[in-house]
Design an enzyme around this catalytic site. Structure first.
Site, PDB file in Angstrom:
ATOM      1  N   SER A  18       0.813  -1.215   0.000  1.00 57.72           N
ATOM      2  CA  SER A  18       0.000   0.000   0.000  1.00 57.72           C
ATOM      3  C   SER A  18       0.843   1.260   0.000  1.00 57.72           C
ATOM      4  O   SER A  18       0.366   2.337  -0.352  1.00 57.72           O
ATOM      5  CB  SER A  18      -0.924   0.027   1.229  1.00 57.72           C
ATOM      6  OG  SER A  18      -1.849  -1.037   1.188  1.00 57.72           O
ATOM      7  N   ARG A  19       2.094   1.121   0.417  1.00 58.49           N
ATOM      8  CA  ARG A  19       2.959   2.296   0.597  1.00 58.49           C
ATOM      9  C   ARG A  19       4.416   1.829   0.631  1.00 58.49           C
ATOM     10  O   ARG A  19       4.711   0.645   0.521  1.00 58.49           O
ATOM     11  CB  ARG A  19       2.608   2.993   1.920  1.00 58.49           C
ATOM     12  CG  ARG A  19       2.837   2.108   3.145  1.00 58.49           C
ATOM     13  CD  ARG A  19       2.317   2.723   4.425  1.00 58.49           C
ATOM     14  NE  ARG A  19       0.873   2.842   4.369  1.00 58.49           N
ATOM     15  CZ  ARG A  19       0.034   1.848   4.686  1.00 58.49           C
ATOM     16  NH1 ARG A  19       0.507   0.681   5.076  1.00 58.49           N
ATOM     17  NH2 ARG A  19      -1.258   2.010   4.621  1.00 58.49           N
ATOM     18  N   ILE A  21       8.282   0.772   0.426  1.00 56.88           N
ATOM     19  CA  ILE A  21       9.114   0.015  -0.503  1.00 56.88           C
ATOM     20  C   ILE A  21       8.265  -0.823  -1.447  1.00 56.88           C
ATOM     21  O   ILE A  21       8.521  -0.879  -2.655  1.00 56.88           O
ATOM     22  CB  ILE A  21      10.106  -0.872   0.269  1.00 56.88           C
ATOM     23  CG1 ILE A  21      11.125  -0.009   1.018  1.00 56.88           C
ATOM     24  CG2 ILE A  21      10.822  -1.837  -0.679  1.00 56.88           C
ATOM     25  CD1 ILE A  21      12.019  -0.784   1.969  1.00 56.88           C
ATOM     26  N   GLY A  22       7.250  -1.489  -0.915  1.00 54.96           N
ATOM     27  CA  GLY A  22       6.419  -2.342  -1.762  1.00 54.96           C
ATOM     28  C   GLY A  22       5.777  -1.577  -2.897  1.00 54.96           C
ATOM     29  O   GLY A  22       5.833  -1.997  -4.063  1.00 54.96           O
ATOM     30  N   LYS A  41      -3.930  -5.052   4.001  1.00 54.55           N
ATOM     31  CA  LYS A  41      -5.037  -4.854   4.946  1.00 54.55           C
ATOM     32  C   LYS A  41      -5.629  -3.459   4.904  1.00 54.55           C
ATOM     33  O   LYS A  41      -6.769  -3.263   5.336  1.00 54.55           O
ATOM     34  CB  LYS A  41      -4.560  -5.127   6.375  1.00 54.55           C
ATOM     35  CG  LYS A  41      -4.146  -6.570   6.631  1.00 54.55           C
ATOM     36  CD  LYS A  41      -4.028  -6.828   8.123  1.00 54.55           C
ATOM     37  CE  LYS A  41      -3.021  -5.891   8.778  1.00 54.55           C
ATOM     38  NZ  LYS A  41      -2.927  -6.103  10.231  1.00 54.55           N
ATOM     39  N   ASP A  73      -5.293 -10.281   4.619  1.00 50.22           N
ATOM     40  CA  ASP A  73      -4.194 -10.409   5.567  1.00 50.22           C
ATOM     41  C   ASP A  73      -3.341 -11.596   5.180  1.00 50.22           C
ATOM     42  O   ASP A  73      -3.852 -12.712   4.983  1.00 50.22           O
ATOM     43  CB  ASP A  73      -4.788 -10.606   6.969  1.00 50.22           C
ATOM     44  CG  ASP A  73      -3.775 -10.503   8.083  1.00 50.22           C
ATOM     45  OD1 ASP A  73      -2.607 -10.875   7.869  1.00 50.22           O
ATOM     46  OD2 ASP A  73      -4.158 -10.064   9.194  1.00 50.22           O
ATOM     47  N   TYR A 167      12.850 -10.641  16.400  1.00 49.03           N
ATOM     48  CA  TYR A 167      12.772 -10.031  15.073  1.00 49.03           C
ATOM     49  C   TYR A 167      13.798 -10.665  14.144  1.00 49.03           C
ATOM     50  O   TYR A 167      13.505 -10.967  12.982  1.00 49.03           O
ATOM     51  CB  TYR A 167      13.009  -8.527  15.177  1.00 49.03           C
ATOM     52  CG  TYR A 167      12.995  -7.811  13.837  1.00 49.03           C
ATOM     53  CD1 TYR A 167      11.847  -7.772  13.052  1.00 49.03           C
ATOM     54  CD2 TYR A 167      14.143  -7.186  13.351  1.00 49.03           C
ATOM     55  CE1 TYR A 167      11.841  -7.129  11.821  1.00 49.03           C
ATOM     56  CE2 TYR A 167      14.148  -6.534  12.120  1.00 49.03           C
ATOM     57  CZ  TYR A 167      13.001  -6.508  11.361  1.00 49.03           C
ATOM     58  OH  TYR A 167      13.001  -5.867  10.142  1.00 49.03           O
ATOM     59  N   LYS A 171      13.018 -12.471  10.395  1.00 48.11           N
ATOM     60  CA  LYS A 171      13.587 -12.021   9.135  1.00 48.11           C
ATOM     61  C   LYS A 171      14.534 -13.063   8.542  1.00 48.11           C
ATOM     62  O   LYS A 171      14.533 -13.294   7.327  1.00 48.11           O
ATOM     63  CB  LYS A 171      14.325 -10.695   9.323  1.00 48.11           C
ATOM     64  CG  LYS A 171      13.436  -9.540   9.727  1.00 48.11           C
ATOM     65  CD  LYS A 171      12.282  -9.286   8.751  1.00 48.11           C
ATOM     66  CE  LYS A 171      12.737  -8.834   7.380  1.00 48.11           C
ATOM     67  NZ  LYS A 171      11.583  -8.447   6.522  1.00 48.11           N
TER      68      LYS A 171
END
Length: 284
Positions: A18-19, A21-22, A41, A73, A167, A171
């Protein structure tokens, strides 16, 4: 400079987008002819975050591309399956999976609740698994199937193993799955690579979680990752099983002037990359 191919007629399914990097990747790919299905989402505007999955589609269309929004999702198998079906119905299949959706939580073990641990693992490593697995039947039919996962090189330096293990696990899980697929599906012609930024990138997550405007001003723009992603996806050398760093990709394709991407001269080095001192990271 490695010869590059076009993305015309290729269909990308992306988690998130939606925003940040993607979206930057999808815009760059659209300018090269790619179609996109975005599973995200954000159906309604959020005051903390720019854009929705619908405004992302509008931006891609304005750039000359074709895109379809799927509100859902990546943690929900039915939503993921719906996104893949949408790609097949709208564009005839899936050629590229971009595992972009990711949750960031820099808490240490004692400070991270099991609920938030589960959330992070389910979005990051599990979401990568679920989306790629759902797309496999279509990837097997593609003449040049690819998986691109936005995850880091495996760096087992103790300073990274010890700074935020939950985290790190989520990743590195994304990376290990992707490298595994490069070998598991080599015979099927499915290539799989990872891409990670050398520096922090100016996204909402960086601004909201890593230090606000000051940190954002030292970050490079998402377009550096977008240009690197398109370079990987269109590389006639057909790489697979690699963990790429954005500026190294661009350098290999003849781009060495990174000033258009910002970062005010001395951008901050990103997580898991040598040159970062975890002691200097914000404490949460």
């Amino acid at each position: 400079m490695t010869e590059q191919q076009d993305l015309k007629g290729r269909t990308i399914v992306m988690s998130g987008g939606s925003r940040g990097i993607g979206l930057a990747i999808l815009l760059a790919a659209a300018r090269r002819g790619a179609d996109a299905v975005i599973l995200a989402k954000t159906d309604q505007p959020d005051p903390r975050l720019p854009g929705t999955v619908h405004t992302a589609v509008a931006e891609i269309e304005a750039a000359g591309g074709r895109a379809v929004a799927v509100v859902g999702d990546v943690r929900v198998e039915e939503d993921v399956d719906r996104a893949v079906r949408t790609a097949a119905d709208a564009f005839g299949g899936v050629d590229i999976v971009v595992n972009n959706a990711s949750a960031l939580n820099m808490s240490g073990t004692a400070d991270l609740t099991p609920k938030r641990y589960d959330l992070m693992q389910s979005i990051n490593s599990r979401g990568t698994f679920v989306l790629t697995r759902a797309a496999l039947p279509h990837l097997r039919e593609s003449p040049d199937a690819q998986v691109l996962t936005l995850s880091p090189p495996i760096n087992l330096d103790p300073k990274w193993l010890g700074v935020f293990p939950p985290y790190m696990l989520s990743k590195y899980g994304m990376t290990l799955l992707t490298l595994g697929w490069a070998n598991e599906f080599a015979g099927a012609g499915i290539r799989a690579n990872c891409l990670w930024p050398r520096t922090t990138i100016a996204t909402a997550a960086v601004k909201n979680l890593l230090g606000g405007d000051e940190v954002e001003n030292r970050a490079r723009t998402p377009e550096i990752m977008a240009d690197a992603a398109v370079a990987v996806l269109t590389d006639a050398a057909r790489p697979t099983g690699r963990t790429f760093i954005d500026d190294e990709v661009l350098a290999a394709h003849g781009v060495t002037d990174l000033t258009p991407y910002g970062g005010s001269g001395t951008p901050d080095i990103d997580f898991f990359i040598e040159g970062t001192d975890p002691a200097d990271l914000p404490k949460h």
